[in-house]
Design a protein around this motif. Structure first.
Motif, PDB file in Angstrom:
ATOM      1  N   LEU A   1       0.860  -1.183   0.000  1.00  0.00           N
ATOM      2  CA  LEU A   1       0.000   0.000   0.000  1.00  0.00           C
ATOM      3  C   LEU A   1       0.893   1.228   0.000  1.00  0.00           C
ATOM      4  O   LEU A   1       1.742   1.386   0.878  1.00  0.00           O
ATOM      5  CB  LEU A   1      -0.898   0.036   1.235  1.00  0.00           C
ATOM      6  CG  LEU A   1      -1.858  -1.119   1.451  1.00  0.00           C
ATOM      7  CD1 LEU A   1      -2.659  -0.915   2.724  1.00  0.00           C
ATOM      8  CD2 LEU A   1      -2.783  -1.292   0.258  1.00  0.00           C
TER       9      LEU A   1
ATOM     10  N   VAL B   1       0.759   5.541  -0.757  1.00  0.00           N
ATOM     11  CA  VAL B   1      -0.081   6.704  -1.017  1.00  0.00           C
ATOM     12  C   VAL B   1       0.794   7.949  -1.016  1.00  0.00           C
ATOM     13  O   VAL B   1       1.699   8.097  -0.195  1.00  0.00           O
ATOM     14  CB  VAL B   1      -1.234   6.828   0.020  1.00  0.00           C
ATOM     15  CG1 VAL B   1      -0.706   7.042   1.412  1.00  0.00           C
ATOM     16  CG2 VAL B   1      -2.188   7.922  -0.351  1.00  0.00           C
TER      17      VAL B   1
ATOM     18  N   GLN C   1      -6.348   2.716  -0.456  1.00  0.00           N
ATOM     19  CA  GLN C   1      -5.490   2.068  -1.446  1.00  0.00           C
ATOM     20  C   GLN C   1      -5.733   0.569  -1.537  1.00  0.00           C
ATOM     21  O   GLN C   1      -5.235  -0.090  -2.444  1.00  0.00           O
ATOM     22  CB  GLN C   1      -4.016   2.326  -1.126  1.00  0.00           C
ATOM     23  CG  GLN C   1      -3.650   3.790  -1.091  1.00  0.00           C
ATOM     24  CD  GLN C   1      -4.011   4.503  -2.373  1.00  0.00           C
ATOM     25  OE1 GLN C   1      -3.648   4.074  -3.458  1.00  0.00           O
ATOM     26  NE2 GLN C   1      -4.761   5.591  -2.254  1.00  0.00           N
TER      27      GLN C   1
END
Length: 176
Positions: A75, A77, A130
């Motif tokens: 993940l 971001v 995400q």
């Protein structure tokens, strides 16, 4: 809670007059991850808006929805967000502050100006966004486990009536 990511009153961010930066490294309570969440968050009070940006990453372990096998997903971001500070989120108030309320990049979130910014919550929400809606381990997913065909007839145990149509279809395809 990750040390240092305690909620900060918005008035304290306003008093700084400069962006507040948090180095993030630790485990989020609400997000089970294999590795610590790492990255950086930044928040700056700009009168009617709070400008928040961040770059975060971690790895989570998920269960494939097809084969039920475990797999890891990274993940990551990198985002910027403007949060409206105030109760009046009308188009006129935003236009007066210099924002286009009809813009697709417009202000979506709002906060009470007397509240606190919670950097850990913000990190959790943006990392959670995400995650995949459907968890698939990849293109080589074997799919659901298949029963072994030993050549023996299916047992004649009573069939749940909800599955009876499926059983009849299975039998007709075996006879064909």
């Amino acid at each position: 809670m990750i040390p240092g990511l305690e909620p900060v009153p918005l008035r304290d961010l306003q008093a700084l007059g400069a962006p507040r930066v948090w180095e993030v490294e630790g485990m989020l309570e609400d997000l089970e991850s294999l590795t610590p969440v790492r990255g950086e968050l930044q928040a700056e009070h700009r009168g009617n808006v709070l400008e928040v940006s961040g770059e975060l990453q971690t790895i989570v372990s998920l269960c494939c929805d097809r084969c039920l096998g475990q797999f890891n997903q990274s993940l990551k971001v990198k985002t910027e967000e403007l949060i409206w500070l105030g109760d009046d989120q009308s188009s006129d108030a935003m236009a007066e502050a210099g924002f286009d309320p009809d813009s697709p990049d417009g202000l979506i979130e709002s906060m009470d100006p007397r509240s606190s910014f919670e950097p850990e919550r913000w990190a959790f929400e943006h990392l959670s966004l995400q995650r995949s809606v459907v968890n698939r381990c990849g293109n080589d997913c074997p799919g659901p486990p298949q029963p072994e065909n030993t050549g023996a007839a299916m047992p004649s145990a009573p069939i749940d009536p909800r599955w009876q149509a499926l059983q009849q279809l299975r039998e007709s395809s075996n006879n064909a």
